[in-house]
Design an enzyme around this catalytic site. Sequence first.
Site, PDB file in Angstrom:
ATOM      1  N   GLU A  85      -1.694  -9.195   3.263  1.00  0.00           N
ATOM      2  CA  GLU A  85      -1.526  -9.794   4.600  1.00  0.00           C
ATOM      3  C   GLU A  85      -2.850 -10.258   5.214  1.00  0.00           C
ATOM      4  OE1 GLU A  85      -1.107  -6.620   3.815  1.00  0.00           O
ATOM      5  OE2 GLU A  85      -1.693  -5.237   5.419  1.00  0.00           O
ATOM      6  N   HIS A  99      -3.594  -5.051   0.331  1.00  0.00           N
ATOM      7  CA  HIS A  99      -3.099  -5.583   1.612  1.00  0.00           C
ATOM      8  C   HIS A  99      -3.212  -7.110   1.604  1.00  0.00           C
ATOM      9  CE1 HIS A  99      -2.598  -1.807   3.849  1.00  0.00           C
ATOM     10  NE2 HIS A  99      -3.583  -1.367   3.097  1.00  0.00           N
ATOM     11  N   CYS A 137       0.831  -1.204   0.000  1.00  0.00           N
ATOM     12  CA  CYS A 137       0.000   0.000   0.000  1.00  0.00           C
ATOM     13  C   CYS A 137       0.872   1.264   0.000  1.00  0.00           C
ATOM     14  CB  CYS A 137      -0.999  -0.024   1.149  1.00  0.00           C
ATOM     15  SG  CYS A 137      -2.439   0.981   0.749  1.00  0.00           S
TER      16      CYS A 137
HETATM   17  N1  GLN Z   1      -2.007   6.851   2.659  1.00  0.00           N
HETATM   18  C1  GLN Z   1      -2.060   6.077   1.471  1.00  0.00           C
HETATM   19  C2  GLN Z   1      -3.382   6.237   0.738  1.00  0.00           C
HETATM   20  O1  GLN Z   1      -4.359   6.618   1.316  1.00  0.00           O
HETATM   21  C3  GLN Z   1      -1.771   4.612   1.747  1.00  0.00           C
HETATM   22  C4  GLN Z   1      -2.816   3.959   2.591  1.00  0.00           C
HETATM   23  C5  GLN Z   1      -2.353   2.649   3.184  1.00  0.00           C
HETATM   24  O2  GLN Z   1      -1.154   2.381   3.231  1.00  0.00           O
HETATM   25  N2  GLN Z   1      -3.269   1.843   3.656  1.00  0.00           N
HETATM   26  O3  GLN Z   1      -3.446   5.973  -0.427  1.00  0.00           O
END
Ligand code: GLN
Length: 535
Positions: A510, A508, A382
């Site tokens: 995970e 994600h 992410c």
């Molecule tokens: N802050 C980033 C976004 O909103 C990444 C979000 C995250 O890592 N879950 O795109």
Amino acid sequence: MAKHIFVTGGVVSSLGKGITAASLAHLLKARGYKVTMQKIDPYLNVDPGTMSPYQHGEVFVTDDGYESDLDLGHYERFIDESLTRESNFTQGAIYQSLITKERRGDFLGGTVQVIPHVTNAIKERLYRIADQTQADIVISEIGGTVGDIESQPFIEAARQFKKEKPAGDVVFIHCTLVPYIAAAHEVKTKPTQHSVKELRSVGVQPDFIVCRSDHEISQSVREKIALFCDVTPEDVIACIDAPSIYQVPLALYDQSFDGKVLSRLGLPAYGLPDLAPLRKFLSDQDNCHGEVDIAIVGKYVQLPDAYLSIMEALHHAGVANGVATNLHLIDAEKVSDASAPELLGSMDAVLVPGGFGARAFEGKIAAVRFAREQKIPFFGICLGLQAAVCEFARNVAGLEGATSSEFDEQAAYQVVDIMPDQRNIDEKGGTMRLGAYPCKLRKDTRAFEIYGDEVIYERHRHRFEVSNVYRPRLEEAGLVVSGESPDGRLTEMVELEDHPWFVATQAHPEFKSRPTRPHPLFTSFVAAAKAKRQG
Ligand code: GLN
């Protein structure tokens, strides 16, 4: 008709009620029952999505895009089922729905009260999850500690619920702490007695008492608790600290906890539960030879729970690779080009996880750069993907100072930008791109090789994306976009060719790793770490 189990907690919080509940669920599922679980949180936030990782640990995301309590992660890992937004609700959500109805005039001028309106709304959720999942058994964990003012409506709703159901359909399990007092050389039952007294004062008699302790619970201790708490000694279950949380189901099984619960619910305990997959995982875990050192370079490192699912996924992948994973939580604020060799030089792999806000972003960029240049296996998740893209833009594609518009809306090169459908959203709660989305993988890439599939689904939680304005320039400079949304609009995965293992994903992964089914990306990443370690 579903049977229901309520799990309450006493004496202190952080008792591991979630692990106890999930372990019991594992056993009941292994007995062939369809089991579902839910977490009921007494706080007033509408969901955990906006809560700080420092206070509350990670936000776990379900396939259907609900931002939930991290206990749902334990549930999914222990019962190997994907849960939905039905599986977590807060007092805030209950109040929000009641107040919306009140404003609409649905109560026709009546007084809206905790009893019956709040308790009815809670009971509705209990009936609804049973209905929607068609589970044989619903396990509901009530957050907080018995005696808290804010958990009272939930205990009361559970009490009423039991009265409404046929006798024998509802079981209460109370989890308490049985502390060892070194000076007295014994464990103490008084806190348990008091907390059960508290529970009984609101009309709930526990059927089972699960004693969390770091010391053995002897027969005489069981008898004492049984006497004071009005249960039989057999219904006092010991749950001693275990080296691995995945041993807890077996520890409970050794005390026939599943059989006793089924018998209380009037359900047959056919044959023996199928515990083979869990036993295999545990024996593989015991038979790990060798180790790898993996850095997790994040900003919420003071509270490891902020990275719970990532740490679990790495552990599952370690076991699958036959190595112990030594995880080093490294404060990204401390990482710079100058400090990276000292902080990351001895690592076999580097992972940059998700995050929000500008603080520590430069440290993440430095970590990516070090891993890229030193050819250390790198995994970006992410914000980790966004950091990898910014680093590549700056140091390879020549876009000096490239960054995300999340951090600098004036920057010359905003290679990561807000997604168009996020532009006009002001409310913070539940408004990100959330839940499972398909991703199309490019055939000749590492990502495709790892997943072995052309279309994969992973869970998302973000507002920003790789900018399509700069994507062609980054690709020309060598960044491989290995996965994109089926319409080609969103960059979902990137990787580098001239590197032992450099993969980043906007999702994600995970959240989908389970001990008995480790996630392929994590398994491949740890394999790369192992290869690096072995030189
Ligand atoms: N802050 C980033 C976004 O909103 C990444 C979000 C995250 O890592 N879950 O795109």
